[in-house]
Enzyme design. Sequence first.
Site, PDB file in Angstrom:
ATOM      1  N   THR A 136       0.838  -1.196   0.000  1.00  0.00           N
ATOM      2  CA  THR A 136       0.000   0.000   0.000  1.00  0.00           C
ATOM      3  C   THR A 136       0.873   1.246   0.000  1.00  0.00           C
ATOM      4  O   THR A 136       2.008   1.225   0.489  1.00  0.00           O
ATOM      5  CB  THR A 136      -0.900   0.069   1.245  1.00  0.00           C
ATOM      6  OG1 THR A 136      -0.080   0.317   2.407  1.00  0.00           O
ATOM      7  CG2 THR A 136      -1.692  -1.207   1.432  1.00  0.00           C
ATOM      8  N   ASP A 137       0.353   2.332  -0.538  1.00  0.00           N
ATOM      9  CA  ASP A 137       0.967   3.621  -0.252  1.00  0.00           C
ATOM     10  C   ASP A 137       0.759   3.879   1.244  1.00  0.00           C
ATOM     11  O   ASP A 137       0.020   3.146   1.923  1.00  0.00           O
ATOM     12  CB  ASP A 137       0.324   4.714  -1.105  1.00  0.00           C
ATOM     13  CG  ASP A 137       1.248   5.916  -1.312  1.00  0.00           C
ATOM     14  OD1 ASP A 137       2.231   6.053  -0.566  1.00  0.00           O
ATOM     15  OD2 ASP A 137       0.973   6.715  -2.224  1.00  0.00           O
ATOM     16  N   SER A 138       1.411   4.885   1.778  1.00  0.00           N
ATOM     17  CA  SER A 138       1.347   5.137   3.212  1.00  0.00           C
ATOM     18  C   SER A 138      -0.094   5.208   3.706  1.00  0.00           C
ATOM     19  O   SER A 138      -0.907   5.984   3.199  1.00  0.00           O
ATOM     20  CB  SER A 138       2.052   6.456   3.540  1.00  0.00           C
ATOM     21  OG  SER A 138       1.778   6.838   4.870  1.00  0.00           O
TER      22      SER A 138
END
Length: 558
Positions: free
Chosen positions: A319-321
């Site tokens: 995932t992105d942050s």
Amino acid sequence: MAATFGGTGPVRRSRTFALCAAAAVLTPLTACAGNTGGAAQTGEGPVASQTPGATPAGDQGAWIPDFVEGMTLEQKVGQVFVPTFRSRPDAEKIIRRYHVGGLIYFPGNARTPRRTAQMSNALQRASKIPLLLGVDEEQGPVTRLAYLTRFPGNMALGALARPEEARAAARVTGTELRAVGINQNYAPVADVNVNPANPVIGLRSFGSDPDLVSRMLVGALQGYRDAGVAATAKHFPGHGDTDTDSHTGLPVIKHSREEWERLDAPPFRAAVQHGVDAIMTAHIVMPGLDRSGDPATMSRTVLTGLLREGLGFQGVVVTDSLSMAGASAKYPAAQAAVRAFLAGADQLLMPPDLGRAQAAMMSAVRKGQISMKRLDESVTRILWLKARRGLFGDVQVDPARAEQVVRSAAHRAVARRVAEHSITLVRNRNGVLPLDARTTVHVTGPRSGVLTAALRKRGVPIAASPGAADVTVVTTLNDGKATKAKVAASGRGQVVVVALGRPYDLGHAGSADAALATYSSGAASLDALAGVLSGRVRPAGRLPVQVREFDFGHGLTY
């Protein structure tokens, strides 16, 4: 009984390990010799080797399924998390308590090559399974380690349109990361920047053409592979056509499925075909792909349907942050982590509250919302990635050598070459460039002092004011609206406009006699610009995006 790790402290590793087939765990050879009735039990459970030559013979990951079977639920759930950390004691506490699979560096805990290498060594010693130590080191506008060799960034590489240069730049960055113990980079960007107003991608993209981005992306992926660093193509399914920053909101991209296939998908397809290690998700809504309104990070239709089944990606989905606003715009943070995992993510990056996210994941497994089979699949992928990048060998690095590798003369020469060859000249009326040796120049705008010093070093006469200059160089940095006014107020002589950031500023160059793009305001690019203006370097770049009247691929030289 399944073997467990047990204990909470670091475990001393034997100098030689092998696979004990009876117990399917990595244990010292001395414990396995002549053993036909199972592996010796030490109370610590399976501990992964981190010594030279320790990867089991034969298939480098053949042992992984049995190893996963021997892990506890806490250890499996821990492997999917990659949190931030404040300090070495903080990181060691996180490792002991949550058994995390990785950690991500930021400037506060990576100040020098030596200290970063020492930190990496300590963190790896604290973990019973090798850690994926990651960083967001895209170069250009997104950089975390100030001490690395500085490159202009992806759009400058796109102006070169030579995949071998993307490979060379990534190899330099990857080599320096590996020297300080960092083994995963959350780069390169695979987004096709088709929206000049994009507030979050822009220069981070190789350009606006899917074929160009695909070719440059593959070059970069190979460079990281050369360096032994796991690369991460991002942000799936494509963040290049948005006017909202997913750090602060939830963007909606209105591409149809056909537009996505034509514009956004090609670089990711190329990355999958090249065997990319990991792909990062985007916190964006793309109704043309999924009408649920869920961000792609939490969309099973996007991650499992398109990425896994459609593109055939078998690697790690990260995932992105999860600390970004786009990740929690629809679901609370802990719920968002579970939803991302259910959608098809393997690594959960930077949850805002690791304790709550871990508890939510544990609860979801115990309630059957997440099956053990599904959890095992992600843990297996993560361990495969670690094995593939050699992390079950010796991951300890030499801090003294790190200081020699980082910013070496050879590495700086590559950065200088990229910067020089990427400078793009798009207008040159009446041959105002290169500057005549007797031409007096005044520089105004962002980074004017640095550029003035670089020009003076090359013998260019400098005027104190626009009124006293033959040529005024107007620099602009992501401020297109102000460019036209600066040109109008620049004085009596000829005017040269230089876009130090996004080349879209050149669309506001107005009546300027010459216009150039550097794609970066960094020292290497400004020095290269001085070389071009003075005639010491010939401009060779070509626009990797459309800029109003300047076509994609346009570029002049002399």
